[in-house]
Write a protein that holds these residues in place. Structure first.
Motif, mmCIF file in Angstrom:
data_model
loop_
_atom_site.group_PDB
_atom_site.id
_atom_site.type_symbol
_atom_site.label_atom_id
_atom_site.label_comp_id
_atom_site.label_asym_id
_atom_site.label_seq_id
_atom_site.Cartn_x
_atom_site.Cartn_y
_atom_site.Cartn_z
ATOM 1 N N THR A 22 0.796 -1.227 0.000
ATOM 2 C CA THR A 22 0.000 0.000 0.000
ATOM 3 C C THR A 22 0.827 1.276 0.000
ATOM 4 O OG1 THR A 22 -0.131 -0.118 2.416
ATOM 5 C CG2 THR A 22 -1.917 -1.148 1.160
ATOM 6 N N VAL A 31 -11.422 -8.115 -6.405
ATOM 7 C CA VAL A 31 -12.105 -6.864 -6.716
ATOM 8 C C VAL A 31 -12.768 -6.336 -5.444
ATOM 9 C CG1 VAL A 31 -13.903 -5.747 -8.103
ATOM 10 C CG2 VAL A 31 -12.558 -7.617 -9.083
ATOM 11 N N ASP A 32 -12.563 -5.072 -5.161
ATOM 12 C CA ASP A 32 -13.216 -4.434 -4.022
ATOM 13 C C ASP A 32 -14.536 -3.837 -4.483
ATOM 14 O OD1 ASP A 32 -11.022 -5.114 -2.530
ATOM 15 O OD2 ASP A 32 -10.049 -3.159 -2.743
ATOM 16 N N SER A 85 -11.491 -5.977 2.696
ATOM 17 C CA SER A 85 -12.399 -5.714 1.586
ATOM 18 C C SER A 85 -12.770 -7.014 0.883
ATOM 19 C CB SER A 85 -11.750 -4.746 0.595
ATOM 20 O OG SER A 85 -10.578 -5.333 0.056
ATOM 21 N N ASP A 97 -17.592 -1.826 -8.751
ATOM 22 C CA ASP A 97 -16.162 -1.877 -8.459
ATOM 23 C C ASP A 97 -15.721 -0.519 -7.908
ATOM 24 O OD1 ASP A 97 -13.371 -1.857 -8.574
ATOM 25 O OD2 ASP A 97 -13.274 -2.991 -10.425
ATOM 26 N N THR A 98 -15.080 -0.512 -6.747
ATOM 27 C CA THR A 98 -14.693 0.764 -6.130
ATOM 28 C C THR A 98 -13.604 1.486 -6.905
ATOM 29 O OG1 THR A 98 -13.091 -0.358 -4.707
ATOM 30 C CG2 THR A 98 -15.312 -0.051 -3.823
ATOM 31 N N GLU A 99 -12.802 0.752 -7.691
ATOM 32 C CA GLU A 99 -11.712 1.398 -8.427
ATOM 33 C C GLU A 99 -12.193 1.981 -9.750
ATOM 34 O OE1 GLU A 99 -7.258 0.357 -10.206
ATOM 35 O OE2 GLU A 99 -8.287 -1.052 -8.859
ATOM 36 N N SER A 100 -12.889 1.176 -10.526
ATOM 37 C CA SER A 100 -13.335 1.647 -11.843
ATOM 38 C C SER A 100 -14.713 2.294 -11.811
ATOM 39 C CB SER A 100 -13.356 0.478 -12.823
ATOM 40 O OG SER A 100 -14.364 -0.467 -12.459
#
Length: 751
Positions: free
Chosen positions: A397, A658-659, A688, A723-726
C-alpha cells in the motif's frame, strides 16, 4: 589539543556542544506531552508490554502486533515506574535517545576525522567541522524530529550503533598513539606502567563497545544487518589493493585501528581485543539470540510480511520491484519523501536539495578515497549495508522511501553530507582563500553553524505548525482516544455506567492510558457471535443503569460498521436517551437495557439470491426499524424519526481480487431516484471483498436515515453493486441489469 596555534578551537567546540544541546533538546522535548496529539496504537502496544514487564512478565522480544524488540519496552517500563501511565512516559525514552544520538554522532565524527590518515597528526578542525556538521544536521532533521518524538523502537539503533563504533575507534586510535610513543627497546619504566594501565582502559572501552553492539538486536529489526558492517569493514583490510592510510598495503604495519588490522597482521594482543569485543557482544545479545533460536518464527515475523521478493509484493517481477525500491531510496536524497505521517511531513525528502548535493559529493569523495582512508571506507559500508534492509522491504500500500527502515543509515548519511562540505571547503580554500588560510576554518565553521540554525528554525516551523496542524495527524495518532479516556476516567466507580467502544486497533493505547473504574469494553465485529458478546459485556455489572456507546467520526477513526451494529442492537434492546457531541465522536446514551431475551442483530434472514457476473452474490436480507424486524416479503412499514436498518448477506468467489461497494437507492412511485447512499463492502475483520482466500458468507449492515423532507408514501429500494476502483457496476446474471429491487417501503408519519 591545538594550543595557541588554534585560539578559536576550544571556543568553537564549547559553542558547538551548547548549540547542539539547545537545538536537539528543544526540537525533541518541547511540548512532548502535547505533540504528537494522542497516542499511536503502536506506541500503546509498547506501553502495554511495559506494564507486563512491571508485573514481572519479562521477555527479550514481544511478538504482539507484528513483533517488537525489547529495548523500547524496558525503557518505557522504567519511565512508567517514575511518571505513571502517561503519554510522557511512553515518549520520553525515544525523545532522549534521539537527542543523545546527536551528541554521540558529534563524538564519532570527531574521532573518525580528528586525525590525519597520512601523517597521524591531529586534525582538530576537520574533526570539529565534520562531527559538528553531521550532528547538527541530525539535530535539525525534520524526519528525525518527528520519529524521535514518537515512541518508535528504531530511534535506539542510531544511538547504540554510533556509540559502539565511537568506543571502538577511540580504543584503537588511543592504542596506536601508545604504540608510537612507547616503541623503544628500553627496560621497564614508569612510562611502561602508564602504558599498561592505558591499554587496560582500552580493553574496557572495547568491552563497552561490545556491550553496545550486543544491545543492537534489542533495538530494531534492521539492526540484524550490523554484524555484516563490523565484519566486512574488518575484512576490507585483507584486500591486497587496500592501502591503510599511510601508503602501506594490508599486511604491513600501518595506522588503522588495531582491532581491524589484526586480520592482516594478527598478534596475540589483537586476538585478545577482538575476543573481548565478541565475548561481550555475545553475552549481551545471548537472551534474544536464544529466544529466536527457540522461536524461529518470531525472527521472521515482520520480515516475511514485507520481503520484496515475495510474489504478492513484486507481482511476479522481483528484479523490477527491487530496482524500483532502490530507485525510490535514491530519490530520498533531495527529491522524494516518506508518505507516512508518523515518519515525516508527507513528501519532504530525507535531505533537501543543498544537503543532497553535498551528500553525493561526500559519497564521491568516500568512494574515491575508500582504499586509503578507513573512516571513508567505514561510511560507505555503513550507508550501503544499513540502507539495504529498507530496499529489501516493500509494502503493497505504499511506495519507498520508508524513513524508519533506513534509520540505521541516518548517521552515515549526515556524516557524508559533512564530508562533502569539508571537501568543498578544502577545494575553495586552495583556490580562493590561500591568503586567509588561518582564519578560513573558523569562518567556515560559523557559516555552517548559521546554516544549521536556519535549518533548525524551518524544522521548528514545519513540525510545530505545518505537521502538527495537518488534519491527518489527529486521525493517525487517535486524538479522540485520549479525549475519550479522560471522559471515562471521570465516571463513577459504582458500576452504574459502562462504555462500549468500537475500534480494535487502539485497544493497546486505551489499555495503557485508562486508569478509571467504570467498565469499558472494546468491541470488534469480528468477535464470534457479536451480538451475544455485547450482551455478555452488558451483563458484567449487576448495578448497570446506563450504557454509553461511542460513535466515532469516520474521518478521525474508522471503525468499519461497528458503530452501526451497536446502534442497531441498543435501539432493539434499550431506550435511547440522547447523544453527547464531542470533536471526534459522539456518545449515545442508553438506559432500560433489556436482558430477558437473547441478543441478535436480526431474528431471521429473508432469502434472496442475486448472482452477479463480477463473482459476488447477494444471498439474503434482513430489515427493520428500532426493536422490530419486518419481513421484506411484504412492504416494510417505516415511520419517520428513526433510522432504518438493513442487513445484507454476501458471498464472494475465491480469489475475487475486486473491491466492491453498494449503492442503495430509493425510488418513488414515478420511478425517480429521491435518495441514495453508497457503502464500501467490508468483511467483519475490516478486509475488503478483494482480500484473497475468503469465501465464507458475511453480513454487511447499513443504518439509513431518510432526509427530513422525504414525502410520505410508497417507495422501492434498489441496489447497485460496483467496483470501487473503476466505478463500473456488475450486472445480475441472466437479467443483465445493474439495478435490482430488493424491497418495497411504506413511509408514514411517526404518529
Amino acid at each position: 589539543m591545538a594550543g595557541d596555534k588554534h585560539p578559536y578551537l576550544t571556543l568553537l567546540t564549547i559553542g558547538t556542544v551548547i548549540l547542539l544541546a539547545f537545538v536537539a533538546l528543544t526540537l525533541r522535548l518541547h511540548r512532548l506531552t502535547e505533540l504528537p496529539p494522542g497516542l499511536h496504537h503502536d506506541e500503546g502496544t509498547h506501553g502495554v508490554n511495559a506494564l507486563q514487564v512491571l508485573q514481572g512478565e519479562h521477555a527479550p522480544f514481544f511478538p504482539e502486533n507484528n513483533g517488537r524488540e525489547g529495548m523500547i519496552v524496558y525503557a518505557i517500563a522504567l519511565t512508567t515506574s517514575f511518571l505513571g501511565r502517561t503519554v510522557l512516559a511512553v515518549r520520553l525514552p525515544t525523545a532522549l535517545i534521539s537527542a543523545g544520538a546527536v551528541f554521540v554522532l558529534f563524538w564519532l565524527g570527531w574521532l573518525l576525522f580528528g586525525r590525519d590518515e597520512l601523517s597521524g597528526r591531529p586534525a582538530p578542525w576537520r574533526g570539529l567541522l565534520i562531527g559538528g556538521t553531521g550532528a547538527g544536521l541530525l539535530a535539525v532533521s525534520l524526519g528525525q524530529t518527528i520519529i524521535g518524538r514518537t515512541a518508535l523502537r528504531g530511534s535506539f539503533l542510531p544511538f547504540f550503533l554510533s556509540l559502539s563504533l565511537a568506543l571502538l575507534w577511540w580504543a584503537w586510535s588511543h592504542d596506536e598513539q601508545l604504540s608510537s610513543s612507547n616503541d623503544k627497546p628500553t627496560g621497564q619504566s614508569p612510562a611502561d606502567h602508564s602504558g599498561q594501565a592505558a591499554r587496560l582502559r582500552d580493553y574496557w572501552r572495547i568491552a563497552l563497545a561490545g556491550m553496545c553492539a550486543g544491545l543492537l538486536p534489542y533495538t530494531y529489526i534492521t539492526a540484524r544487518f550490523t554484524p555484516f558492517l563490523f565484519l566486512l569493514f574488518g575484512l576490507s583490510f585483507l584486500l591486497p589493493f587496500v592501502r591503510n592510510g599511510d601508503g602501506k598495503k594490508s599486511g604491513e604495519v600501518s595506522s588503522p585501528p588495531n582491532l581491524f588490522r589484526f586480520i592482516a597482521s594478527p598478534s596475540k594482543t589483537e586476538w585478545q581485543k577482538t575476543g573481548v569485543f565478541v565475548l561481550f557482544a555475545g553475552l549481551v545479545a545471548a537472551p534474544i539470540l536464544l529466544h529466536f533460536a527457540l522461536n524461529p518464527d518470531h525472527f521472521f515475523l515482520r520480515s516475511s510480511q514485507t520481503w520484496v521478493f515475495d510474489s504478492e509484493r513484486n507481482l511476479g517481477n522481483p528484479l523490477g520491484t527491487f530496482l524500483s525500491n532502490l530507485w525510490g531510496y535514491v530519490l530520498a536524497f533531495g527529491f522524494r519523501g516518506d508518505r507516512i505521517w508518523r515518519h515525516n511531513l508527507v513528501g519532504e525528502p530525507v535531505l533537501n536539495l543543498w544537503q543532497a548535493l553535498f551528500f553525493w559529493l561526500g559519497v564521491g569523495a568516500a568512494v574515491w578515497h575508500w582504499r586509503t582512508r578507513p573512516a571513508y571506507r567505514l561510511l560507505i559500508f555503513w550507508l550501503a549495508l544499513l540502507i539495504l534492509p529498507a530496499v529489501l522491504a516493500r509494502e503493497i500500500t505504499s511506495v519507498p522511501p520508508n524513513t524508519i527502515r533506513m534509520i540505521g543509515a541516518i548517521p552515515a548519511i549526515y556524516l557524508l553530507v559533512a564530508v562533502g562540505l569539508w571537501e568543498a571547503f578544502l577545494f575553495a580554500r586552495r583556490r580562493f582563500f590561500q591568503a586567509a588560510k588561518s582564519r578560513s576554518g573558523a569562518v567556515f565553521a560559523v557559516l555552517v553553524g548559521l546554516a544549521i540554525l536556519v535549518q533548525g528554525a524551518f524544522t521548528y516551523r514545519d513540525y510545530f505548525h505545518r505537521w502538527a496542524s495537518a488534519p491527518e495527524i489527529h486521525r493517525y495518532y487517535g486524538t479522540g482516544w485520549t479525549d475519550l479516556i479522560q471522559i471515562a476516567n471521570e465516571q463513577p466507580a459504582d458500576g452504574s455506567i459502562a462504555f462500549l467502544v468500537p475500534g480494535y486497533l487502539w485497544q493497546y493505547s486505551f489499555e495503557y492510558l485508562y486508569q478509571g473504574e467504570a467498565p469499558v469494553h472494546l468491541v470488534h465485529t469480528a468477535m464470534p457471535d457479536f451480538a451475544h458478546q455485547i450482551e455478555s459485556a452488558v451483563k458484567t455489572s449487576a448495578s448497570l443503569s446506563q450504557v454509553k456507546v461511542v460513535d466515532w467520526s469516520n474521518d478521525v477513526i474508522w471503525a468499519g460498521d461497528e458503530d452501526q451494529r451497536l446502534a442497531v442492537l441498543f435501539d432493539k434492546y434499550g431506550r435511547h436517551l440522547g447523544a453527547e457531541q464531542y470533536a471526534d465522536f459522539q456518545i449515545k446514551n442508553y438506559a432500560e437495557i433489556s436482558l430477558d431475551r437473547p441478543w441478535t442483530l436480526y431474528e431471521f434472514l429473508d432469502p434472496l439470491t442475486v448472482n452477479y457476473d463480477g463473482g459476488i452474490a447477494l444471498m439474503g436480507l434482513a430489515a427493520g426499524q428500532g426493536k422490530e424486524q419486518q419481513s421484506s416479503q411484504s412492504p416494510l412499514n417505516l415511520k419517520e424519526g428513526n433510522p432504518f436498518w438493513l442487513a445484507l448477506q454476501w458471498q464472494t468467489a475465491p480469489e475475487l481480487g475486486v473491491d466492491f461497494a453498494v449503492s442503495l437507492r430509493l425510488h418513488d412511485a414515478q420511478g425517480s431516484n429521491v435518495f441514495q447512499k453508497d457503502y464500501v463492502l467490508w468483511r467483519p475483520d475490516h478486509s475488503s471483498t478483494g482480500a484473497g482466500g475468503q469465501t465464507e458468507p458475511f453480513d454487511s449492515l447499513h443504518l439509513i436515515e431518510f432526509p427530513a423532507d422525504l414525502p410520505f408514501g410508497d417507495y422501492e429500494l434498489r441496489i447497485v453493486v460496483y467496483d470501487t476502483e473503476s466505478l463500473k457496476p456488475t450486472v445480475e446474471l441472466g437479467v443483465w441489469e445493474a439495478e435490482t429491487t430488493i424491497a418495497h417501503l411504506h413511509f408514514t408519519d411517526s404518529k
